[in-house]
Design a protein around this motif. Structure first.
Motif, PDB file in Angstrom:
ATOM      1  N   VAL A 276      53.556   8.794  36.345  1.00 39.35           N
ATOM      2  CA  VAL A 276      53.767   9.973  37.198  1.00 39.35           C
ATOM      3  C   VAL A 276      53.266   9.784  38.624  1.00 39.35           C
ATOM      4  O   VAL A 276      53.685  10.520  39.524  1.00 39.35           O
ATOM      5  CB  VAL A 276      53.110  11.224  36.571  1.00 39.35           C
ATOM      6  CG1 VAL A 276      53.731  11.523  35.229  1.00 39.35           C
ATOM      7  CG2 VAL A 276      51.600  11.073  36.438  1.00 39.35           C
ATOM      8  N   MET A 277      52.366   8.815  38.857  1.00 42.08           N
ATOM      9  CA  MET A 277      51.841   8.595  40.213  1.00 42.08           C
ATOM     10  C   MET A 277      51.938   7.132  40.621  1.00 42.08           C
ATOM     11  O   MET A 277      51.079   6.629  41.336  1.00 42.08           O
ATOM     12  CB  MET A 277      50.389   9.087  40.300  1.00 42.08           C
ATOM     13  CG  MET A 277      50.271  10.598  40.366  1.00 42.08           C
ATOM     14  SD  MET A 277      48.570  11.164  40.661  1.00 42.08           S
ATOM     15  CE  MET A 277      47.932  11.166  38.987  1.00 42.08           C
ATOM     16  N   GLY A 278      52.963   6.450  40.160  1.00 43.06           N
ATOM     17  CA  GLY A 278      53.188   5.063  40.569  1.00 43.06           C
ATOM     18  C   GLY A 278      53.879   5.037  41.912  1.00 43.06           C
ATOM     19  O   GLY A 278      55.031   4.588  42.029  1.00 43.06           O
ATOM     20  N   PHE A 279      53.202   5.514  42.933  1.00 41.41           N
ATOM     21  CA  PHE A 279      53.812   5.704  44.243  1.00 41.41           C
ATOM     22  C   PHE A 279      54.338   4.393  44.812  1.00 41.41           C
ATOM     23  O   PHE A 279      53.737   3.333  44.643  1.00 41.41           O
ATOM     24  CB  PHE A 279      52.810   6.339  45.210  1.00 41.41           C
ATOM     25  CG  PHE A 279      52.336   7.697  44.781  1.00 41.41           C
ATOM     26  CD1 PHE A 279      53.234   8.666  44.344  1.00 41.41           C
ATOM     27  CD2 PHE A 279      50.984   8.010  44.794  1.00 41.41           C
ATOM     28  CE1 PHE A 279      52.799   9.916  43.941  1.00 41.41           C
ATOM     29  CE2 PHE A 279      50.528   9.265  44.398  1.00 41.41           C
ATOM     30  CZ  PHE A 279      51.450  10.218  43.963  1.00 41.41           C
ATOM     31  N   GLY A 280      55.487   4.496  45.470  1.00 36.38           N
ATOM     32  CA  GLY A 280      56.157   3.338  46.026  1.00 36.38           C
ATOM     33  C   GLY A 280      57.168   2.718  45.088  1.00 36.38           C
ATOM     34  O   GLY A 280      57.951   1.858  45.501  1.00 36.38           O
ATOM     35  N   ILE A 281      57.145   3.154  43.832  1.00 33.56           N
ATOM     36  CA  ILE A 281      58.104   2.662  42.835  1.00 33.56           C
ATOM     37  C   ILE A 281      59.040   3.804  42.459  1.00 33.56           C
ATOM     38  O   ILE A 281      58.591   4.910  42.158  1.00 33.56           O
ATOM     39  CB  ILE A 281      57.372   2.158  41.575  1.00 33.56           C
ATOM     40  CG1 ILE A 281      56.374   1.053  41.938  1.00 33.56           C
ATOM     41  CG2 ILE A 281      58.365   1.664  40.531  1.00 33.56           C
ATOM     42  CD1 ILE A 281      55.498   0.624  40.789  1.00 33.56           C
ATOM     43  N   GLU A 282      60.327   3.548  42.501  1.00 38.34           N
ATOM     44  CA  GLU A 282      61.285   4.595  42.161  1.00 38.34           C
ATOM     45  C   GLU A 282      61.043   5.083  40.727  1.00 38.34           C
ATOM     46  O   GLU A 282      60.782   4.264  39.825  1.00 38.34           O
ATOM     47  CB  GLU A 282      62.713   4.073  42.278  1.00 38.34           C
ATOM     48  CG  GLU A 282      63.165   3.772  43.700  1.00 38.34           C
ATOM     49  CD  GLU A 282      63.341   5.035  44.542  1.00 38.34           C
ATOM     50  OE1 GLU A 282      63.324   6.146  43.962  1.00 38.34           O
ATOM     51  OE2 GLU A 282      63.507   4.902  45.767  1.00 38.34           O
TER      52      GLU A 282
END
Length: 546
Positions: free
Chosen positions: A353-359
């Protein structure tokens, strides 16, 4: 040196400190709780109480009160962009094998109030607020503390043990020289607020996210919703106008609700840390002082309270002179791996849910792995936490098959339907419980063995073990308080009781200590010597070595 007080000093009046105080007091160990906060908190971060914690609270006699003030949550919905609600991944806790197949939602401040009320109702004690620990030193006999009172006066007192339940910036941990390795993994804010135009199912915890934004929200008891929000830059998390920032993120994620004026909002760094050890001689740490994690999954407060539940009975036995202080080392040996499990589990959800930078589409596979939902709900609920790898058993013990293994959670079972009696009712005493299950091959002989081991344990370990018979019919060799029939056969099924019968020893914290065939009944006493100092003539005569 100041005279040593006959009590344990608990530093910190949050959930871990309050629960530890309860577990010590119910074993007649005096405690003192000091808390540097100005008073009871009216705000909160934590909000979930999971199934294993509810089993613990049922054991403590608090479950019914929590049922009155909490809201049930069936689980979590993960709203991947472009995916319909009926197709999105979920973790549905309603399949868990427990009386509490869900998790509860409650603001931490309301939950702490319930803990304080229960502690005061039972033992007439509570935290001393505006009372701060400012110095701590120890020697072989005690720990000496300097404590600042609300009026500024300084007290110097000595205690046999001090437990730091004082959070991520723990004074006790630093005084004990314990490193706290880890890193910041995100920034997050949260808000309690009234919403309008809510379109999602507010019974669930609803996770919404895209490549760079995260928000989850659910209804809380009362009129407010709880919303957590995160993004990598801090632009929205630390915005001065929180209402505007939350509305903007909700709109970008397409959630659709309207954000009212917040009742409360806060922001913080999300840390992932674990202490290198949990004890330095007479100083111990517990809860957030020993490990902190991403709030993903809502495990943090639950893991902290389970730490206290593990430590309480051990520290009580040492304080009362019934055990060697070496058993305090098992607290770290058992709970630190659980802290690591919680950290890994929280980060696994964090990556979804918070793997920012990954679509999000490139994160979806994390939820599609075989058994993902089953593993997640059992880990997060605490039902799969166990001490199997560190459980010590007597040599030569015949391995038993079926039922929970030593070190695993002891499951509940309905014994009698009317008037209702459950196995956990029998386990509610703050002791080990030896369950005598006669089986069907030679039940009378097994009951005789049950009386024999009961009498030996009462001599060797007075007050430490309650022996309880679960049989097909009333048995005069056991009194009314120490027996029940197994009318529903749930106990026989869940514990895998074979025809020849079995002895099952359950620890005070609701984990199986050991199980054996009836003929090996003398191994129960041998097992217990790792926890308690044996007393009486049997110990002197070496009966345990026979």
């Amino acid at each position: 040196m100041a005279p040593i007080k006959n009590e344990v000093l608990i530093v910190g009046g949050g959930p871990s400190g309050l629960l530890l105080a309860h577990e010590l007091m119910r074993r007649r160990v005096p405690v003192r709780i000091i808390e540097k906060r100005q008073g009871p908190s009216h705000t909160s971060r934590a909000m979930t109480i999971h199934a294993r914690s509810m089993e613990m609270f049922e054991h403590m006699g608090m479950a019914s009160r929590l049922e009155e003030i909490c809201l049930e949550c069936p689980g979590n919905l993960y709203h991947f962009p472009g995916m319909s609600d009926d197709k999105c991944p979920r973790t549905d806790y309603r399949v868990l094998p427990t009386r509490f197949p869900f998790y509860y939602k409650i603001s931490q401040n309301d939950f702490e109030l319930a803990l304080r009320e229960h502690l005061f109702a039972c033992y007439s004690i509570g935290p001393e607020y505006r009372t701060e620990l400012i110095a701590l030193e120890q020697d072989k006999q005690c720990v000496t503390a300097k404590i600042r009172h609300p009026d500024g006066t300084i007290e110097e007192s000595s205690y046999p043990y001090v437990v730091g339940c004082d959070g991520v910036h723990s004074f006790v941990r630093k005084a004990a020289g314990i490193n706290f390795e880890g890193k910041t993994v995100a920034v997050m804010s949260m808000m309690d607020v009234e919403l309008s135009d809510v379109k999602f199912d507010d019974r669930w915890m609803n996770y919404y996210f895209n490549k760079d934004l995260f928000m989850n929200c659910t209804k809380m008891p009362g009129k407010y919703w709880r919303i957590y929000m995160s993004e990598p830059t801090g632009e929205y998390v630390f915005a001065k106008d929180a209402q505007k920032a939350y509305q903007e993120v909700a709109d970008k994620l397409g959630i659709g609700f309207k954000v009212g004026k917040p009742a409360w909002v806060t922001a913080w760094d999300v840390r992932n840390h674990i202490a290198e050890r949990y004890r330095t001689d007479r100083m111990l740490i517990c809860g957030d002082a020993s490990h902190v994690h991403s709030p993903s999954g809502g495990q943090g407060m639950n893991g902290c309270m389970q730490d206290a539940f593990n430590l309480g009975w051990k520290l009580a036995a040492v304080f009362r002179g019934e055990a060697d202080e070496a058993i305090l080392n098992t607290y770290e040996r058992e709970r630190k791996p659980i802290g690591s499990q919680i950290s890994k589990g929280a980060m696994a959800t964090h990556e979804v849910v918070m793997g920012f930078g990954i679509e999000p589409a490139d994160r979806l596979h994390l939820t599609q792995e075989p058994g993902w939902e089953h593993r997640t709900i059992n880990l997060v609920s605490g039902l799969s936490h166990n001490y199997r790898d560190v459980t010590l058993l007597p040599e030569g013990l015949t391995p038993v098959t079926g039922g929970p293994k030593p070190g695993e959670r002891a499951p509940d079972a309905l014994l009698v339907k009317e008037p209702q009696r459950r196995l956990y009712d029998a386990l509610r005493r703050p002791q080990f419980t030896l369950l005598v299950a006669p089986g069907t091959t030679a039940p009378d002989a097994v009951i005789d063995i049950g009386t024999q081991v009961r009498d030996q344990l009462n001599r060797l370990f007075p007050g430490q073990v309650s022996t309880y018979l679960i049989s097909r019919a009333h048995e005069p060799r056991f009194d009314f308080d120490h027996q029940s029939t197994d009318e529903e056969d749930q106990f026989t099924e869940r514990y895998g009781i074979p025809a020849e019968g079995r002895l099952v020893l359950v620890r005070p914290d609701l984990y199986v200590g050991m199980a054996c065939v009836p003929s090996e009944w003398n191994t129960v006493g041998k097992y217990l010597t790792q926890w308690f100092l044996p007393r009486g003539e049997d110990a002197k005569n070496g009966i345990l070595n026979n």
